[in-house]
Design an enzyme around this catalytic site. Structure first.
Site, mmCIF file in Angstrom:
data_model
loop_
_atom_site.group_PDB
_atom_site.id
_atom_site.type_symbol
_atom_site.label_atom_id
_atom_site.label_comp_id
_atom_site.label_asym_id
_atom_site.label_seq_id
_atom_site.Cartn_x
_atom_site.Cartn_y
_atom_site.Cartn_z
ATOM 1 C CG HIS A 1 -1.965 1.043 1.217
ATOM 2 N ND1 HIS A 1 -3.211 0.840 0.653
ATOM 3 C CD2 HIS A 1 -1.974 2.318 1.679
ATOM 4 C CE1 HIS A 1 -3.939 1.927 0.777
ATOM 5 N NE2 HIS A 1 -3.210 2.857 1.388
ATOM 6 C CB SER A 2 1.598 3.794 -2.480
ATOM 7 O OG SER A 2 2.411 2.838 -3.131
ATOM 8 C CD GLU A 3 2.759 9.177 3.067
ATOM 9 O OE1 GLU A 3 2.758 9.645 4.209
ATOM 10 O OE2 GLU A 3 3.720 9.312 2.262
ATOM 11 C CB CYS A 4 -3.352 7.677 -0.325
ATOM 12 S SG CYS A 4 -4.638 8.734 -1.070
ATOM 13 C CD GLN B 1 -7.482 -0.293 -3.575
ATOM 14 O OE1 GLN B 1 -6.333 0.132 -3.484
ATOM 15 N NE2 GLN B 1 -7.959 -0.786 -4.695
ATOM 16 C CG ASP C 1 2.240 3.648 -10.820
ATOM 17 O OD1 ASP C 1 2.975 4.083 -9.908
ATOM 18 O OD2 ASP C 1 1.437 2.715 -10.659
ATOM 19 N NE ARG D 1 1.949 3.203 -7.294
ATOM 20 C CZ ARG D 1 0.849 2.493 -7.163
ATOM 21 N NH1 ARG D 1 0.300 2.346 -5.966
ATOM 22 N NH2 ARG D 1 0.269 1.929 -8.214
#
Length: 328
Positions: free
Chosen positions: A169-172, A188, A244, A246
């Protein structure tokens, strides 16, 4: 690239420019029917894997602290904080299961005391007032053992070793903290926690790469471009960023440190599966568990025109493995 500026009397010019903008990255992947059931990951031949822009050498990661976190939902988690040799960010592993143990955290260090080990979280069982040994829990009878070099010996009585469910999971900040209905990141994250809590073992690797790697400031600019007519991919490209940006090699290294070498990955993104496995398949993705939006299968979930556009762009522009339900 020159962008046609909108005219007051013709507000559709800007929208037309966005709509015709070519996508640069990544290549779309065909969608699959909507389902929440586990699926086999995409098959990638080794020859094709060697041509992909994915890591072939893992970075060095080190778990510097671990702590038990009781949660409002019930299950306890063990929060692991990592340092690395790639960036200056502190990435995290949210671990479900006390017996999932980090190699770097539990390794014995020269001159340290049992108090030092308990303080950084390298203990077995549970902490309680008056406890004086990290490697032995007198209340449960559990005890850790180490080889001559101070490496933890992974024994089934004290240390988990098996396949787990995992989420990268990428920081949001906007989706997780500011109640944003522009994306489903917060949803999510919560759903992954629910599933892992029910399972009892698992891991959410939480990477500090906001806005698909562009940072919060640029992400807010991208939101303004979206309000002007761009989709999430086009907005990143207009800001001179990749669709993207990432990287997932740190997630792979963290999973390896936790000895979670075979996982069921919660994702809709086929590129993430390959990126997490890496060139040498340091981690094996045995199954893909779809993350179907709650609003598509229940009466709950996020409902907004922004989220519909966001999910459509993920499917149509980025090849995520989802298929929008037909509304009748």
């Amino acid at each position: 690239m020159t962008l046609v500026q909108p005219q007051a009397e013709k507000p559709d010019h800007l929208d037309e420019a966005f709509r015709n903008m070519p996508i640069v990255s990544p290549a779309p992947t065909p969608s699959e029917p909507i389902t929440a059931s586990p699926q086999s990951p995409p098959v990638v031949l080794e020859e094709e894997r060697r041509k992909l822009p994915i890591h072939d050498k893992l970075p060095v990661v080190r778990c510097i602290a671990r702590a038990r976190i009781p949660t409002v939902q019930g299950p306890e988690i063990f929060l692991h904080l990592y340092e690395n040799d790639v960036d200056n960010k502190e990435h995290l592993a949210i671990v479900f299961g006390e017996d999932i143990r980090s190699k770097t955290l539990f390794q014995q260090r020269p001159g340290e005391s049992q108090q030092d080990r308990m303080t950084r979280g390298a203990y077995v069982g549970k902490l309680f007032p008056g406890r004086d040994a990290a490697d032995r829990d007198d209340r449960t009878g559990q005890e850790l053992h180490f080889d001559k070099d101070g490496h933890l010996i992974r024994e089934p009585e004290t240390t988990f070793d098996g396949q787990v469910m995992a989420r990268i999971h990428s920081e949001c900040y906007t989706g997780e903290t500011a109640w944003s209905a522009r994306c489903d990141c917060g949803e999510q994250f919560n759903e992954a926690g629910r599933l892992l809590g029910e399972n009892g073992h698992g891991c959410i690797v939480y990477l500090r790469q906001e806005g698909r790697g562009i940072g919060l400031g640029e992400k807010l600019k991208a939101y303004n471009l979206q309000d002007l007519g761009a989709d999430t991919v086009q907005a990143n490209l207009l800001l001179r960023h990749p669709a993207d940006g990432r990287l997932f090699l740190l997630a792979t290294a963290i999973l390896v440190d936790l000895n979670l070498l075979e996982i069921k990955l919660l994702t809709n993104n086929p590129d993430k599966i390959i990126a997490v496995e890496g060139m040498n398949r340091d981690v094996k993705v045995a199954e893909r568990v779809p993350m179907v939006p709650l609003a598509w299968r229940t009466l709950e979930g996020i409902k907004s025109k922004e989220i519909e556009g966001y999910l459509s762009a993920k499917i149509e522009r980025m090849g995520h493995l989802l298929e929008k339900p037909i509304r009748i």
